[in-house]
Motif scaffolding. Structure first.
Motif, PDB file in Angstrom:
ATOM      1  N   GLY A  91     111.309   3.897  32.050  1.00 44.43           N
ATOM      2  CA  GLY A  91     112.644   3.327  32.174  1.00 44.43           C
ATOM      3  C   GLY A  91     112.869   2.662  33.514  1.00 44.43           C
ATOM      4  O   GLY A  91     112.543   3.212  34.552  1.00 44.43           O
ATOM      5  N   ALA A  92     113.395   1.509  33.505  1.00 47.33           N
ATOM      6  CA  ALA A  92     113.698   0.794  34.735  1.00 47.33           C
ATOM      7  C   ALA A  92     115.190   0.883  34.969  1.00 47.33           C
ATOM      8  O   ALA A  92     115.946   1.141  34.039  1.00 47.33           O
ATOM      9  N   PRO A  93     115.635   0.706  36.222  1.00 48.93           N
ATOM     10  CA  PRO A  93     117.064   0.701  36.478  1.00 48.93           C
ATOM     11  C   PRO A  93     117.752  -0.384  35.662  1.00 48.93           C
ATOM     12  O   PRO A  93     117.139  -1.396  35.331  1.00 48.93           O
ATOM     13  N   GLN A  94     119.006  -0.131  35.370  1.00 52.69           N
ATOM     14  CA  GLN A  94     119.790  -1.096  34.606  1.00 52.69           C
ATOM     15  C   GLN A  94     119.787  -2.445  35.325  1.00 52.69           C
ATOM     16  O   GLN A  94     120.012  -2.500  36.532  1.00 52.69           O
ATOM     17  N   PRO A  95     119.559  -3.530  34.610  1.00 50.80           N
ATOM     18  CA  PRO A  95     119.734  -4.824  35.260  1.00 50.80           C
ATOM     19  C   PRO A  95     121.209  -5.016  35.588  1.00 50.80           C
ATOM     20  O   PRO A  95     122.071  -4.655  34.787  1.00 50.80           O
ATOM     21  N   VAL A  96     121.476  -5.518  36.772  1.00 53.44           N
ATOM     22  CA  VAL A  96     122.865  -5.669  37.191  1.00 53.44           C
ATOM     23  C   VAL A  96     123.256  -7.126  37.096  1.00 53.44           C
ATOM     24  O   VAL A  96     122.581  -7.996  37.645  1.00 53.44           O
ATOM     25  N   SER A  97     124.336  -7.399  36.362  1.00 58.04           N
ATOM     26  CA  SER A  97     124.803  -8.778  36.317  1.00 58.04           C
ATOM     27  C   SER A  97     125.944  -8.908  37.315  1.00 58.04           C
ATOM     28  O   SER A  97     126.741  -7.986  37.463  1.00 58.04           O
ATOM     29  N   PRO A  98     126.026 -10.039  38.014  1.00 59.24           N
ATOM     30  CA  PRO A  98     127.079 -10.188  39.016  1.00 59.24           C
ATOM     31  C   PRO A  98     128.446 -10.192  38.346  1.00 59.24           C
ATOM     32  O   PRO A  98     128.596 -10.701  37.238  1.00 59.24           O
ATOM     33  N   PRO A  99     129.435  -9.610  39.008  1.00 55.40           N
ATOM     34  CA  PRO A  99     130.782  -9.572  38.414  1.00 55.40           C
ATOM     35  C   PRO A  99     131.383 -10.965  38.338  1.00 55.40           C
ATOM     36  O   PRO A  99     130.953 -11.886  39.034  1.00 55.40           O
ATOM     37  N   LEU A 100     132.383 -11.090  37.495  1.00 55.41           N
ATOM     38  CA  LEU A 100     132.968 -12.385  37.173  1.00 55.41           C
ATOM     39  C   LEU A 100     133.488 -13.119  38.411  1.00 55.41           C
ATOM     40  O   LEU A 100     133.349 -14.332  38.535  1.00 55.41           O
ATOM     41  N   TYR A 101     134.079 -12.395  39.345  1.00 51.36           N
ATOM     42  CA  TYR A 101     134.661 -13.089  40.494  1.00 51.36           C
ATOM     43  C   TYR A 101     133.576 -13.759  41.334  1.00 51.36           C
ATOM     44  O   TYR A 101     133.821 -14.759  41.999  1.00 51.36           O
ATOM     45  N   VAL A 102     132.343 -13.236  41.241  1.00 58.74           N
ATOM     46  CA  VAL A 102     131.247 -13.851  41.978  1.00 58.74           C
ATOM     47  C   VAL A 102     130.786 -15.123  41.260  1.00 58.74           C
ATOM     48  O   VAL A 102     130.620 -16.167  41.877  1.00 58.74           O
ATOM     49  N   THR A 103     130.622 -15.035  39.938  1.00 58.85           N
ATOM     50  CA  THR A 103     130.190 -16.228  39.200  1.00 58.85           C
ATOM     51  C   THR A 103     131.242 -17.332  39.271  1.00 58.85           C
ATOM     52  O   THR A 103     130.927 -18.508  39.313  1.00 58.85           O
ATOM     53  N   LEU A 104     132.518 -16.946  39.341  1.00 56.55           N
ATOM     54  CA  LEU A 104     133.570 -17.956  39.446  1.00 56.55           C
ATOM     55  C   LEU A 104     133.748 -18.444  40.880  1.00 56.55           C
ATOM     56  O   LEU A 104     134.542 -19.345  41.139  1.00 56.55           O
ATOM     57  N   ASN A 105     133.027 -17.758  41.808  1.00 59.59           N
ATOM     58  CA  ASN A 105     133.080 -18.142  43.209  1.00 59.59           C
ATOM     59  C   ASN A 105     134.505 -18.055  43.781  1.00 59.59           C
ATOM     60  O   ASN A 105     134.972 -18.961  44.458  1.00 59.59           O
ATOM     61  N   LEU A 106     135.197 -16.931  43.474  1.00 62.54           N
ATOM     62  CA  LEU A 106     136.570 -16.758  43.954  1.00 62.54           C
ATOM     63  C   LEU A 106     136.557 -16.128  45.341  1.00 62.54           C
ATOM     64  O   LEU A 106     135.768 -15.237  45.625  1.00 62.54           O
ATOM     65  N   ASP A 107     137.469 -16.602  46.209  1.00 65.26           N
ATOM     66  CA  ASP A 107     137.676 -15.934  47.496  1.00 65.26           C
ATOM     67  C   ASP A 107     138.760 -14.879  47.280  1.00 65.26           C
ATOM     68  O   ASP A 107     139.946 -15.203  47.230  1.00 65.26           O
ATOM     69  N   ILE A 108     138.315 -13.645  47.122  1.00 69.10           N
ATOM     70  CA  ILE A 108     139.304 -12.633  46.716  1.00 69.10           C
ATOM     71  C   ILE A 108     140.176 -12.172  47.874  1.00 69.10           C
ATOM     72  O   ILE A 108     141.104 -11.398  47.685  1.00 69.10           O
ATOM     73  N   ASP A 109     139.879 -12.596  49.102  1.00 66.09           N
ATOM     74  CA  ASP A 109     140.741 -12.224  50.220  1.00 66.09           C
ATOM     75  C   ASP A 109     141.799 -13.285  50.523  1.00 66.09           C
ATOM     76  O   ASP A 109     142.690 -13.049  51.324  1.00 66.09           O
ATOM     77  N   ALA A 110     141.670 -14.448  49.873  1.00 65.25           N
ATOM     78  CA  ALA A 110     142.636 -15.519  50.136  1.00 65.25           C
ATOM     79  C   ALA A 110     143.967 -15.194  49.482  1.00 65.25           C
ATOM     80  O   ALA A 110     144.007 -14.513  48.457  1.00 65.25           O
ATOM     81  N   PRO A 111     145.072 -15.664  50.074  1.00 63.95           N
ATOM     82  CA  PRO A 111     146.372 -15.446  49.421  1.00 63.95           C
ATOM     83  C   PRO A 111     146.396 -16.185  48.087  1.00 63.95           C
ATOM     84  O   PRO A 111     145.728 -17.200  47.930  1.00 63.95           O
TER      85      PRO A 111
END
Lengths: 336, 154, 445
Positions: A130-150
């Motif tokens: 068994g290999a570790p679960q493949p991790v897919s990047p979360p949606l905010y990363v694929t959408l390239n959102l700046d989550i700290d911006a107002p």
């Protein structure tokens, strides 16, 4: 020496040895093969140990106890029911992992402002299988959102939008608005603007368009999901964000007070600082946030603002449920 | 002992019995619904003293502001537990008069056993009776043995 | 009015034989060490730790509600603390050995032959009590400290100097033992006067000289007799008796010693402070008492000391002075100390009333701590899972009222007897005691 004196000395020594050695011996043999975890408030040490090793398929026997106040124990990213860890008692628990990886265990009962810092990890390895679960990047990363911006909402409704009223316009609504992808990627304010500029909906007034937004948001959740989100919110968020989401939870003032002082790092430089928790009932703020943005904020956390990172704790499903619940502060009849 | 002293003793006994047991006219207030918000933190309640009228339906809203706390009402035997962020409510009918302590029943740290508040249902009649008995006892003793005439044999 | 208990052969045999006492000692020592052990390695949660629960709930309940009021220094008779030290000091556990070890065997300094040091140790424990009685390790350190200090002092000094002059508990047990209906005395003082060797004090082949440094022939009060029964074993003339007697018999002979007087004030004040701080609804006071070293704690400590050593004695002095005025009496010596004898039953009953509330509320912890003494998940007697709840709650207030009003009556009679003896009106002192009782009732009920 007289025999009576001899006997009495032996009795005294035997009495002393029995009370001292028997408990220690029982403790030693009873504890074989068991990991004992002590919980303390984060300020005084959190979990100890805070890192455990285990193997796939091999039962991990745990004994949990608290050294101060009521704590709870659960494994992040799992459906395991949380167990209470009351002070001065031992709670036994056996876990078996079927996949390798790093699991987070965390406190599930609020134990002060730093409750969420009370976490530890279980490193689960396997013998080649068994290999570790493949991790897919979360949606905010694929959408390239700046989550700290107002993220102010450019438009807000004049009255509370109603999903029920919005449902009446389904016939007019192009189906692309009802997809999960659309819902997750856009804020309600963006959705409103999209609908406003959509020729198909030209005949509708603003209030009606807001009703449609509410309907889109409702159609992406279920009553069960909202109920689950509500419960998760009460258990994990309400202490800071308030039971009604207004940002006035029991720890809000302490966070605000920690403010300036909390921002200094070890070199004295100013970084992010603790601040008053966000008010989810403020439409100017909330309606400008997309589910993807809220997901990002939730799983990554506020990086020093006092907002915990929940990524290793909640499954995606749980996070989406919480987010759906947060929007329900703005849309009525969503649960209907 | 003289007859006078015997009279005094009998009188004191009767007076004591009256103070201790005499039924008092109870001031009847129409029962009301009362909701009292009580904040709990290590190791105090705020407010720590609650007052209600006998017969009231009392709802205590317990708001914990640091760790998990409980609230157990002595004499009523009812209790409730609250986590921070999750206000809980305890409703009961205040059908026993007097002063009762309420205390934390979820271990909450060092002074947990001393985390105590009070709820007064009507007036604290037992305290008044006890104070009355105390004053009676000391007065009677003073009158009963007014001026020790001569030093008694030690 | 007295009834000799040692006239029953069985009682006498049980007291005279060393084995029953030794067996009790062994059980007590084992329990004592177990409490220390659990304090160090058991759970740090006080209410689940054997050390805290057994010392501050179970032992305290037995001591203040039963042992002291009914048996006086009965606890001292079975307390395990002197045992290890005496083993070293005497070179034997049971009967005196043929050859005694040569330790320093110093006499206790004359200047310290009083209970001022005990007043000090008790006051210290009292100032830190909120921490001591809630923190298992601290309780364990205090218990272990007492044990090792007793051992050390047994090596340096003769007899039981720790018990007699240092033990913070021994001081108040002695004071209140005067009120107990049990005493050890001599049958006939003339026998003692003519006894040549006085083995009860000097020791002999069959027993040790009084470990409490008391000459039994001169006993008139219980205060310093530890009921260890050595004199019963050594007396050549069978002149030592244990009597049942009326309560408070010793109080007929008022004390004239200032150290004992202040012990009475310390105990009275401490009972009132604890009733307010620990059982009252004032959270800030509790935190102040617990936060040792902070400004708030310093304030608490200052108030504590001021009440005990300033305010209470000052009002009491005022009461005594007014009494003197009222009676236009000459000024007999030791008036202050003599009247303070009245505070002995008052203080004892204050402690009983305070402890009733504390003990009945927390008795449930005794059951759980018996089954799971270290908080390790044991369940020895199947009671580890019992949920906490107060016991006999409905009886508490009537019991406390009875105890405090009864205690006041007892106090008033004591004050009146003192007044008779010194020919000074006791009424102002009675007023003082009545007011104190009213305050205590207000705090407790």
């Amino acid at each position: 020496m007289r025999r009576s004196e001899m006997l009495s000395r032996m009795l005294v020594i035997a009495g002393v040895l029995i009370v001292l050695l028997v408990p220690l011996a029982v403790r030693f043999y009873d504890g074989q093969g068991i990991v004992e975890i002590h919980g303390r408030m984060a300020e005084t040490g959190g979990w100890s140990p805070s890192a455990i090793k285990a193997q796939v398929g091999v039962p991990l026997h745990l004994r949990l106890t608290s050294d101060d106040v009521m704590h709870g124990f659960a494994i992040g990213q799992s459906e395991m029911a949380a167990v209470d860890v009351p002070p001065g008692k031992m709670t036994e628990l056996t876990l078996t992992f079927d996949k390798p990886g790093t699991y987070t265990y965390y406190c599930t009962r609020w134990c002060g402002l730093n409750h969420w810092r009370m976490r530890g990890t279980i490193e689960v390895t396997s013998d080649g299988l068994g290999a570790p679960q493949p991790v897919s990047p979360p949606l905010y990363v694929t959408l390239n959102l700046d989550i700290d911006a107002p993220h102010p909402a450019p438009v807000t409704p004049l009255e509370r939008p109603s999903a029920l009223r919005g449902a009446a316009f389904t016939a007019l609504l192009p189906p692309s608005y009802l997809t999960t992808d659309y819902y997750r990627s856009y804020s309600p304010a963006q959705a409103f603007n999209d609908l406003r500029s959509d020729p198909a909906l030209k005949s509708l007034n603003n209030a009606q368009l807001w009703d449609i937004v509410a309907f889109i948001w409702q159609s992406n959740t279920t009553p069960e999901g909202l109920a689950a989100g509500k419960q998760l919110f009460a258990q994990n968020c309400a202490a800071c964000h308030g039971e009604n989401g207004a940002g006035n939870g029991v720890f809000a003032d302490k966070l605000a007070a920690a403010g300036e002082k909390s921002s200094e790092d070890m070199t004295g430089a100013k970084g992010m600082q603790m601040k008053k928790p966000v008010n989810f009932t403020d439409p100017a703020n909330m309606l400008g946030a997309s589910p993807a943005l809220l997901l990002g904020k939730t799983i990554r956390g506020g990086m020093g603002t006092g907002m915990p990172m929940w990524g290793s704790i909640f499954t995606d499903e749980k996070t989406w449920n919480i987010i759906a619940y947060l929007y329900s502060f703005h849309f009525t009849e969503v649960t209907k | 002992m003289s007859r006078k002293q015997w009279f005094l003793i009998i009188f004191a006994g009767l007076a004591g019995a009256v103070i201790a047991f005499a039924p008092l006219p109870v001031r009847v207030t129409p029962p009301a619904q009362r909701t009292l918000r009580v904040e709990a933190n290590q190791f105090a309640y705020s407010p720590a003293v609650l007052a209600v009228n006998p017969g009231d339906t009392v709802t205590i809203e317990l708001v914990s502001t640091d760790v998990v706390h409980g609230l157990y009402v002595d004499g009523y035997g009812v209790s409730v537990t609250a986590d921070p962020g999750q206000t809980t409510r305890l409703t009961f009918t205040a059908d026993r008069s007097g002063s009762f302590r309420f205390r934390c029943n979820v271990t909450c740290g060092a002074l947990h056993t001393f985390m105590i508040g009070k709820i007064q249902v009507g007036s604290n009649i037992l305290l008044w009776r006890a104070l009355g008995l105390t004053i009676l006892a000391s007065l009677v003793a003073i009158i009963l043995f007014p001026r020790p005439a001569k030093a008694q044999a030690a | 009015m007295r009834s000799e208990l040692t006239r029953f052969p069985l009682v006498k045999a049980l007291l005279k034989n060393r084995w029953p006492q030794l067996l009790v000692f062994i059980v007590m020592l084992a329990g004592f060490l177990f409490a220390i052990l659990s304090g160090f390695i058991g759970t740090p949660v006080g209410s689940s730790n054997f050390g805290i629960v057994f010392v501050w709930i179970a032992w305290w309940a037995i001591l203040i509600l039963v042992a002291v009021p009914f048996f006086g220094r009965g606890w001292c008779a079975v307390c395990p603390i002197p045992l290890p030290g005496e083993w070293i000091q005497r070179g034997a556990i049971l009967e005196p050995p043929s050859r005694k070890p040569r330790w320093l065997n110093l006499r206790w300094p004359n200047k310290l032959r009083n209970i001022w040091l005990q007043n000090l140790t008790f006051t210290l424990v009292a100032l830190f009590s909120s921490v001591i009685l809630t923190t298992p390790t601290v309780t364990a350190i205090v218990l272990a400290g007492m044990l090792f200090l007793a051992i050390g002092m047994s090596i340096v000094f003769e007899r039981r100097t720790f018990c007699r002059y240092i033990c913070p508990v021994g001081g108040f047990i002695g004071l209140y033992a005067q009120a107990a209906p049990l005493e050890l005395r001599v049958k006939d003082k003339r026998v003692c006067a003519t006894c040549k060797d006085k083995p009860c004090y000097n020791g002999s082949q069959v027993g040790y000289g009084c470990p409490w440094d008391v000459f039994p022939g001169g006993l008139t009060r219980n205060t310093y007799c530890g009921l260890c029964m050595e004199c019963l074993r050594t007396c050549l003339y069978d002149n030592i008796v244990v009597n049942a007697r009326p309560f408070a018999a010793d109080l007929a002979k008022p004390s004239t010693r200032l150290d004992e007087t202040f012990k009475a004030f310390i105990m009275l004040g401490a009972a009132m402070i604890y009733a307010g701080v620990l059982l009252g609804p004032w959270g800030a006071l509790k935190l102040a008492a617990y936060s040792v070293g902070t400004t708030a704690w310093l304030g608490y400590a200052a108030a504590f000391l001021a009440l005990i050593f300033g305010i209470l004695p000052a009002f009491f002095t005022l009461a005594v002075k007014v009494g003197q005025r009222l009676s236009r009496a000459s000024t007999p010596q030791h008036l202050f100390s003599k009247f303070a004898t009245a505070l002995v039953p008052l203080g004892l009953m204050f402690w009983v009333a305070f402890s009733l509330s504390f003990v009945l509320t927390n008795a449930a912890y005794i059951l759980t701590a018996l089954s799971d003494p270290f908080g390790w998940g044991w369940n020895l007697f199947g009671m580890a899972g019992i949920a906490w709840q107060p016991y006999l709650n409905a009886l508490l207030v009537p019991l406390q009222t009875l105890v405090l009003v009864g205690g006041l009556l007892w106090t008033v009679r004591t004050a009146q007897k003192v007044g008779t003896e010194v020919r000074v009106s006791p009424i102002p002192v009675i007023v003082f005691c009545t007011l104190a009782t009213l305050v205590m009732l207000g705090l407790l009920l």
